[in-house]
Design a protein around this motif. Structure first.
Motif, PDB file in Angstrom:
ATOM      1  N   GLY A 264      57.355  -2.752  31.013  1.00 50.14           N
ATOM      2  CA  GLY A 264      57.086  -4.177  30.817  1.00 50.14           C
ATOM      3  C   GLY A 264      56.675  -4.913  32.079  1.00 50.14           C
ATOM      4  O   GLY A 264      57.000  -6.075  32.243  1.00 50.14           O
ATOM      5  N   GLY A 265      55.949  -4.229  32.973  1.00 54.92           N
ATOM      6  CA  GLY A 265      55.460  -4.912  34.171  1.00 54.92           C
ATOM      7  C   GLY A 265      56.491  -5.015  35.280  1.00 54.92           C
ATOM      8  O   GLY A 265      56.254  -5.655  36.290  1.00 54.92           O
ATOM      9  N   ASN A 266      57.631  -4.371  35.075  1.00 57.61           N
ATOM     10  CA  ASN A 266      58.707  -4.430  36.060  1.00 57.61           C
ATOM     11  C   ASN A 266      58.611  -3.203  36.965  1.00 57.61           C
ATOM     12  O   ASN A 266      58.603  -2.078  36.486  1.00 57.61           O
ATOM     13  CB  ASN A 266      60.031  -4.441  35.286  1.00 57.61           C
ATOM     14  N   HIS A 268      60.734  -1.936  38.850  1.00 57.57           N
ATOM     15  CA  HIS A 268      61.983  -1.224  39.083  1.00 57.57           C
ATOM     16  C   HIS A 268      61.939   0.174  38.467  1.00 57.57           C
ATOM     17  O   HIS A 268      62.722   1.040  38.828  1.00 57.57           O
ATOM     18  CB  HIS A 268      63.159  -2.028  38.511  1.00 57.57           C
TER      19      HIS A 268
ATOM     20  N   GLN B  87      59.230 -13.399  32.163  1.00 57.86           N
ATOM     21  CA  GLN B  87      60.283 -13.003  33.088  1.00 57.86           C
ATOM     22  C   GLN B  87      60.210 -13.782  34.392  1.00 57.86           C
ATOM     23  O   GLN B  87      59.214 -13.720  35.101  1.00 57.86           O
ATOM     24  CB  GLN B  87      60.182 -11.508  33.347  1.00 57.86           C
ATOM     25  N   GLN B  90      61.694 -11.254  37.773  1.00 59.48           N
ATOM     26  CA  GLN B  90      60.955 -10.030  38.062  1.00 59.48           C
ATOM     27  C   GLN B  90      59.464 -10.267  38.267  1.00 59.48           C
ATOM     28  O   GLN B  90      58.804  -9.518  38.957  1.00 59.48           O
ATOM     29  CB  GLN B  90      61.143  -9.022  36.922  1.00 59.48           C
ATOM     30  N   VAL B  91      58.911 -11.272  37.621  1.00 64.08           N
ATOM     31  CA  VAL B  91      57.463 -11.432  37.674  1.00 64.08           C
ATOM     32  C   VAL B  91      57.051 -12.808  38.216  1.00 64.08           C
ATOM     33  O   VAL B  91      56.348 -12.918  39.215  1.00 64.08           O
ATOM     34  CB  VAL B  91      56.840 -11.219  36.267  1.00 64.08           C
ATOM     35  N   THR B 276      62.634  -8.623  26.938  1.00 65.66           N
ATOM     36  CA  THR B 276      61.619  -7.568  26.883  1.00 65.66           C
ATOM     37  C   THR B 276      60.925  -7.630  25.518  1.00 65.66           C
ATOM     38  O   THR B 276      61.397  -8.275  24.589  1.00 65.66           O
ATOM     39  CB  THR B 276      62.253  -6.177  27.040  1.00 65.66           C
ATOM     40  N   ASP B 277      59.802  -6.931  25.418  1.00 61.76           N
ATOM     41  CA  ASP B 277      59.093  -6.887  24.139  1.00 61.76           C
ATOM     42  C   ASP B 277      59.959  -6.263  23.047  1.00 61.76           C
ATOM     43  O   ASP B 277      59.945  -6.698  21.902  1.00 61.76           O
ATOM     44  CB  ASP B 277      57.806  -6.063  24.278  1.00 61.76           C
ATOM     45  N   GLU B 278      60.714  -5.231  23.440  1.00 64.13           N
ATOM     46  CA  GLU B 278      61.561  -4.554  22.449  1.00 64.13           C
ATOM     47  C   GLU B 278      62.619  -5.510  21.905  1.00 64.13           C
ATOM     48  O   GLU B 278      62.973  -5.450  20.733  1.00 64.13           O
ATOM     49  CB  GLU B 278      62.262  -3.334  23.088  1.00 64.13           C
ATOM     50  N   SER B 421      69.799  -5.138  36.250  1.00 65.03           N
ATOM     51  CA  SER B 421      69.310  -3.779  36.004  1.00 65.03           C
ATOM     52  C   SER B 421      70.483  -2.846  35.745  1.00 65.03           C
ATOM     53  O   SER B 421      70.433  -2.003  34.853  1.00 65.03           O
ATOM     54  CB  SER B 421      68.508  -3.265  37.202  1.00 65.03           C
TER      55      SER B 421
END
Lengths: 324, 449
Positions: A264-266, A268, B87, B90-91, B276-278, B421
């Motif tokens: 997802g673009g992360n 990590h 996000q 993270q983004v 997340t997408d999920e 995480s």
């Protein structure tokens, strides 16, 4: 995953035109010097200027800053080789190295074998040859991200097609992103789907330069098709093989887009960095943690890794077919 | 021959000239934006476009209706929203930091989550001074902690509050009925005065409904418990008020982690990581029945890419176990690099004003931080149609004045990212429960270093 194959060719200076007369008037001397000596260099200069700006300068700049503790707040502290020693004892860095090498092996070895067999098949007289040859190259025109997005859905834990098919055979669903080896396999298939055709076309071009009389002679001597492939085709392909392997090494060790999109673009690379590659580690350190010096050091270690990897592969491939 | 030679020379010169031009063009910024409309007549003819950059899932900042309304009635300033990503840590925030540092790329108005505000305050040079555009007199509109949050370390006003946290628990009425549990929101609230009760109800639920887990994953409730416990431990989570990392010393973090590990080990999670997408697909596929819901989460759930219109009326809002909590809330700021700071400040003033924040609340459910908007009858008496007409005004607005601000350090976003995480990793099994806490502390130390 591409290298500029024109790099070598661009350095060949065009042959200067023959002089019309040995003597010229002194006023024309400078212009003629410009014409004969400088113009060729000017003409080839754009590539080198661009390479200087976008290649050499960042390389040097990165090397310089890898010697500093340099972070977002603007602190610039000389640490000498401090970043490198810290990296070499950083578990997260080694984790990324293991992931990168692991995925490189899982992706590249089958990919090159498959490409070789595919090229051999395409080299035969088959119906609609042109169409099939173009067909294997087709995956290359799709964008890496599009490939990764689609494959990520295929490998979905709950609603992915692949787990559904596995389910038909009674297998439990696999959490492709949570476990290390499944995640490597998922990412490797993305890489192979896109690059196998490309490599097979390169192999095919190499195969077509092999003289036909070698095969005829072998046939007369009673060598089977398979024997001809391993004894003639593969050894004669050695120069092509070296190019393909080096190309894949560079591409495989700088792997970034597929695993990043997969999570997802992360950058990590999985909740426990199960599939974080060295490139992703560099971006995470540099542009998530804003530890530019540390990221620069990691980038140089990656460069060394590629250098060593390429050298090892070059030596391995050179032995193909024995040293005759 | 002389002729050829001269032509060759001309060609060479022409080629060099062309290349030089080409290189210059390639190095140009390609910036075709009009200069700031400071020349009176030019500005009147050409409306200034103010780019508002936001993040978040679903309806995120909830500006759609407020912006449409502004654009319909203004000809001088046009607002263009650019929603960048779901996000933040993270983004969005790393990208925004790069833009702010490099002096180009950021919008005219940018949204900042609470987790980024510590860093934003520490960098006055990134921001335009909103005091210069007359926004200092807005102080009376905000609780003092929300106002102070938008003031840099050297006392410059750079950001105004959009929304605040406030806490509830969203649940699926239809699935609760299916499990034979009460579906009415007051009765549901009574089911779980404490988190232990909540876990008990979860086990009961899962015994009856096989295909649905009780909660989404570990992360959402980890954060809910963290802010509740943080409020009991001096209103701090990862950093103390001197910006020292206290992850290993603050009992709030351990308590929240232990709760996350418990619900995961008890099998109550659908193992989906929030945002997340999920996770969003999980809402569409009814993979989980409850969700920790700060006010802004209502807009996330009802957004088209999350649960969406198909589940309208099936979700409802109940009280959260434990006592309240303040998770999230954002600010808007004007980067110094904006070419139209005056117009940007006017837009910021509108979006954080009473009208703007009431519009956001009605559209997405984000709780206004503007006290005038909080007291607006349209907010106080509001109900949320999507959530089975839950009286969200009553649920969130009443508690708004008593919310405790949680202190977040300069490196909060990075530490939060590292910790979450690990909190996800124990849930998906990539880190064993036994090693989770140690890894959480280690990774937090690394991220803060």
């Amino acid at each position: 995953m591409s290298v500029n194959v024109d790099a070598g060719r661009a350095s060949q200076a065009p042959i200067p035109p023959p002089r019309s007369s040995p003597r010229r008037s002194s006023g024309l001397g400078f212009l003629s010097w410009l014409d004969l000596k400088a113009a060729p260099y000017l003409l080839i200069s754009p590539y080198f200027l661009l390479f200087l700006v976008f290649g050499i300068f960042p390389l040097g700049f990165t090397l310089w800053y890898s010697l500093f503790k340099y972070d977002l707040t603007g602190t610039e502290e000389w640490t000498g080789l401090g970043n490198y020693t810290a990296l070499l004892s950083d578990g997260a860095f080694w984790n990324a190295v293991v992931n990168t090498v692991g995925m490189f092996l899982i992706a590249t070895v089958p990919q090159i074998l498959l490409a070789l067999l595919l090229a051999n098949a395409l080299n035969k007289r088959i119906r609609g040859r042109l169409l099939v040859r173009m067909g294997v190259l087709l995956p290359l025109v799709t964008s890496v991200v599009a490939v990764a997005v689609v494959f990520t859905q295929l490998y979905g834990r709950d609603w992915g097609l692949i787990n559904w098919i596995l389910g038909l055979f009674g297998a439990d669903p696999i959490d492709w992103k949570a476990q290390r080896i499944p995640s490597w396999i998922a990412i490797s298939t993305m890489i192979d789907w896109r690059w196998t055709g490309y490599n097979s076309i390169i192999f095919l071009a190499g195969m077509q330069t092999i003289p036909k009389d070698l095969y005829e002679a072998a046939s007369i001597d009673g060598a089977s098709r398979r024997r001809q492939f391993w004894q003639i085709t593969v050894p004669m392909l050695r120069p092509t093989m070296i190019f393909v392997v080096l190309n894949s090494t560079i591409g495989g060790l700088t792997l970034f887009s597929e695993p990043t999109t997969f999570f997802g673009g992360n950058v990590h690379g999985g909740t426990n960095s199960q599939f974080q590659t060295v490139s992703m580690f560099i971006v995470e350190q540099g542009f998530r943690e804003f530890d530019y010096g540390y990221a620069s050091g990691a980038a140089w270690l990656l460069f060394l890794m590629i250098l060593i990897g390429s050298l090892v592969n070059f030596l391995l491939v050179r032995r193909i077919g024995g040293n005759k | 021959m002389m002729h050829t030679s001269r032509r060759g020379r001309l060609l060479a010169l022409a080629a060099v000239a062309t290349l030089a031009l080409g290189v210059t063009a390639a190095c140009g910024t390609g910036d075709d934006e009009k200069p700031a409309g400071d020349g009176g007549s030019a500005a009147a003819a050409e409306p200034v476009t103010v780019k508002v950059q936001t993040f978040g899932g679903g309806k995120n900042f909830g500006y759609k209706e407020a912006i449409d309304k502004w654009n319909a009635s203004h000809t001088d300033i046009i607002i263009k929203e650019e929603h960048l990503t779901d996000q933040f840590e993270q983004v969005y925030w790393p990208q925004m930091i790069q833009w702010l540092q490099s002096g180009t790329g950021a919008g005219d108005v940018v949204g900042i989550d609470e987790g980024g505000m510590g860093l934003a305050k520490a960098h006055p040079e990134w921001w335009a001074d909103l005091g210069e555009y007359g926004l200092k007199d807005r102080q009376a509109n905000f609780a003092s902690w929300k106002w102070d949050g938008g003031t840099t370390s050297d006392g410059k006003l750079f950001g105004l509050g959009t929304d605040i946290g406030g806490m509830s628990l969203c649940y699926r009425r239809d699935l609760f009925e299916k499990a034979g549990l009460p579906a009415d929101r007051d009765a549901v609230s009574k089911l779980w005065p404490t988190w232990d009760d909540f876990v008990k109800v979860g086990k009961e639920f899962q015994a009856k409904v096989k295909d649905t887990k009780f909660v989404d994953g570990t992360n959402t409730l980890y954060n809910v418990v963290l802010v509740q416990e943080g409020a009991k431990n001096g209103n701090v989570t990862y950093f103390d008020k001197d910006n020292n990392l206290i992850v290993d010393k603050n009992p709030a973090v351990k308590a929240a982690y232990d709760f996350a590990a418990k619900i995961s080990q008890d099998g109550l999670t659908a193992k989906l990581r929030n945002f997340t997408d999920e996770w969003k697909t999980g809402m569409k596929k009814s993979q989980f029945a409850t969700l920790g819901c700060p006010a802004w989460m209502l807009g996330v759930v009802s957004g088209d890419d999350a649960a969406g219109p198909d589940f309208k009326g099936k979700w409802d809002v109940a009280a959260v176990p434990g006592d309240g909590g303040n998770w999230g809330g954002s600010w808007l700021a004007v980067p110094k690099q904006s070419k139209h700071p005056k117009e940007a400040a006017a837009v910021l003033d509108y979006l954080t004003g009473q009208e703007g924040e009431v519009s956001v609340f009605n559209y997405a459910g984000n709780m206004p931080s503007n006290t005038l908007a909080q007291q607006d009858p349209a907010v106080q008496s509001a109900s949320n149609e999507y959530f089975n007409n839950a009286p969200v005004g009553d649920i969130f607005a009443k508690s708004a004045s008593s919310l405790q601000p949680i202190f977040l350090g300069i490196k909060h976003a990075q530490v939060k990212n590292a910790i979450e995480s690990v909190v996800s990793a124990i849930d998906d099994g990539s880190v064993p429960y036994a090693q989770g806490w140690q890894k959480l502390v280690d990774d937090a130390v690394k991220a803060a270093g």
